[in-house]
Design a protein around this motif. Structure first.
Motif, mmCIF file in Angstrom:
data_model
loop_
_atom_site.group_PDB
_atom_site.id
_atom_site.type_symbol
_atom_site.label_atom_id
_atom_site.label_comp_id
_atom_site.label_asym_id
_atom_site.label_seq_id
_atom_site.Cartn_x
_atom_site.Cartn_y
_atom_site.Cartn_z
ATOM 1 N N GLN A 58 0.851 -1.189 0.000
ATOM 2 C CA GLN A 58 0.000 0.000 0.000
ATOM 3 C C GLN A 58 0.891 1.244 0.000
ATOM 4 O OE1 GLN A 58 -2.542 0.646 3.472
ATOM 5 N NE2 GLN A 58 -4.040 1.656 2.164
ATOM 6 N N THR A 59 0.560 2.200 -0.856
ATOM 7 C CA THR A 59 1.361 3.429 -0.957
ATOM 8 C C THR A 59 0.423 4.629 -0.851
ATOM 9 O OG1 THR A 59 2.870 2.261 -2.437
ATOM 10 C CG2 THR A 59 3.033 4.656 -2.417
ATOM 11 N N ALA A 60 0.697 5.522 0.095
ATOM 12 C CA ALA A 60 -0.128 6.730 0.232
ATOM 13 C C ALA A 60 0.298 7.731 -0.829
ATOM 14 C CB ALA A 60 0.040 7.315 1.628
ATOM 15 N N LEU A 61 -0.604 8.026 -1.760
ATOM 16 C CA LEU A 61 -0.329 9.011 -2.811
ATOM 17 C C LEU A 61 -1.113 10.297 -2.581
ATOM 18 C CD1 LEU A 61 -0.345 6.621 -5.899
ATOM 19 C CD2 LEU A 61 1.589 7.981 -5.135
ATOM 20 N N LYS A 67 -7.484 13.176 -0.289
ATOM 21 C CA LYS A 67 -8.034 12.050 0.496
ATOM 22 C C LYS A 67 -9.469 12.390 0.945
ATOM 23 C CE LYS A 67 -7.345 9.449 4.728
ATOM 24 N NZ LYS A 67 -6.545 9.261 5.926
ATOM 25 N N SER A 68 -9.685 13.618 1.387
ATOM 26 C CA SER A 68 -11.041 14.036 1.768
ATOM 27 C C SER A 68 -11.980 13.979 0.570
ATOM 28 C CB SER A 68 -11.044 15.456 2.337
ATOM 29 O OG SER A 68 -10.348 15.474 3.551
ATOM 30 N N MET A 69 -11.438 14.339 -0.615
ATOM 31 C CA MET A 69 -12.261 14.276 -1.827
ATOM 32 C C MET A 69 -12.714 12.835 -2.080
ATOM 33 S SD MET A 69 -12.225 13.558 -5.410
ATOM 34 C CE MET A 69 -10.550 13.065 -5.613
ATOM 35 N N THR A 70 -11.789 11.873 -1.913
ATOM 36 C CA THR A 70 -12.155 10.462 -2.123
ATOM 37 C C THR A 70 -13.254 10.050 -1.150
ATOM 38 O OG1 THR A 70 -9.971 9.931 -2.979
ATOM 39 C CG2 THR A 70 -11.240 8.094 -2.103
ATOM 40 N N HIS A 71 -13.154 10.516 0.087
ATOM 41 C CA HIS A 71 -14.204 10.170 1.061
ATOM 42 C C HIS A 71 -15.518 10.855 0.714
ATOM 43 C CE1 HIS A 71 -12.364 7.498 4.021
ATOM 44 N NE2 HIS A 71 -11.247 7.961 3.454
#
Ligand SMILES: NC(=O)C1=CN([C@@H]2O[C@H](COP(=O)(O)OP(=O)(O)OC[C@H]3O[C@@H](n4cnc5c(N)ncnc54)[C@H](OP(=O)(O)O)[C@@H]3O)[C@@H](O)[C@H]2O)C=CC1
Ligand SMILES: Nc1nc(O)c(N)c(N[C@@H]2O[C@H](COP(=O)(O)O)[C@@H](O)[C@H]2O)n1
Length: 284
Positions: A58-61, A67-71
């Motif tokens: 797993q790699t945090a990109l 990240k908030s947008m994905t949520h």
């Protein structure tokens, strides 16, 4: 602040307004349900088209803003779909942590998406300790649906069903002329069938998050038309060779190579240090 919202995220309305034309519904609960099944393909990539540093890692990109947008995207879809490779690599949460969503200040499991794991061979050995199950038990997300060609061993299946999840067993049909990049032809499921089965479960919209094999499979010309919108976070980093790449099979017409696909109706949105690309595979 109540303990349920301590780890909650927020996504500003000025930014969500720019993304909502690409979504099945906005986060407003007064919006009607979509009349047609909606598929969003979404992921985060590096500048060299990598999803992660290497397979199984797993790699945090995404930065905090994307990240908030994905949520936020998760709050606007009925389901999130990933391949078993991602379930094994990431032990993901697959819930929505936006403030006001069920488990994060909201009622029940309101606007929590249903996690869907595509696991034809039954490789995902989940337990009560898997993150997605723990969050379900804490009332912070829904239990997953596992789409498979195989029945599941009794005890694990009972635990999944007890939490509200289920295994959906689909008959495998070898597809003519398919390669083995995503799954062997005996276990590869047709995307139209996967989406139909989800629709039969009352799911009207799904965001497909990855990983590499799933994304590359959906980018094949025969599948790309099933995708309504694409939302990609591009992070300002190179991961180097050996990563899990978004790079679909080439397309040849006659003897000439042509582009595999191009997005239309494109909008670019800078978010923190990342940029988010929204587009549609076809004209609307
Ligand atoms: N940056 C990002 O946004 C994201 C990154 N990732 C990263 O991606 C990596 C995982 O990607 P990858 O290894 O490619 O795995 P995937 O998550 O794409 O899962 C691949 C597996 O899913 C099954 N599968 C895929 N397509 C089909 C189909 N049409 N029918 C049936 N089964 C299918 C196959 O299982 P089987 O082989 O058992 O038949 C296949 O091997 C991880 O490192 C993860 O961290 C993942 C998601 C998002
Ligand atoms: N948007 C995005 N950015 C990244 O940098 C990522 N690594 C991912 N991965 C996807 O998100 C899942 C993990 O997040 P949760 O634990 O579910 O919150 C992972 O499974 C990928 O689907 N995505």
């Amino acid at each position: 602040m109540p303990s349920t919202t301590r780890d909650a995220l927020s996504f500003p309305s000025a930014q969500s307004a720019q993304i909502s034309p690409y979504l099945p519904i906005s986060d407003s609960q007064s919006q009607p349900l979509p009349s047609k099944f909606h598929v969003t393909l979404t992921f985060a990539t590096s500048l060299d088209s990598s999803l992660s540093l290497s397979p199984g890692v797993q790699t945090a990109l995404s930065g905090p803003e994307s990240k908030s947008m994905t949520h936020y995207l998760r709050s606007c879809h009925d389901a999130i779909l990933i391949g078993v490779g991602t379930a094994l690599a990431d032990n993901p949460s697959l819930n929505c942590r936006i403030e006001g969503v069920g488990g994060y200040g909201g009622e029940g499991l309101e606007r929590q998406p249903r996690p869907v794991i595509l696991d034809p061979k039954g490789r995902w050995e989940f337990s009560e300790e898997s993150k997605v199950m723990r969050l379900t038990k804490e009332g912070k997300g829904k239990a997953p649906f596992v789409v498979s060609n195989k029945e599941m061993e009794g005890q694990r299946r009972a635990m999944l069903e007890c939490l509200g999840g289920k295994i959906i067993v689909l008959p495998s049909k070898p597809g003519a002329g398919e390669d083995s990049s995503a799954s062997s032809s005996s276990t590869r499921l047709k995307w139209a069938e996967i989406f139909k089965i989800l629709e039969g479960e009352g799911i009207q919209s799904v965001m497909v998050e990855g990983g590499g094999a799933v994304i590359n499979d959906l980018l094949r010309p025969e599948n790309f038309g099933l995708v309504d919108t694409v939302i990609i976070t591009i992070a300002p980093t190179w991961l180097g060779k050996g990563g899990v790449l978004v790079c679909p099979d080439p397309r040849v017409e006659g003897e000439v190579r042509v582009p595999v696909g191009r997005l239309k109706g494109v909008h670019w949105l800078p978010l923190g240090e990342d940029v988010v690309l929204c587009g549609r595979p076809k004209e609307t």
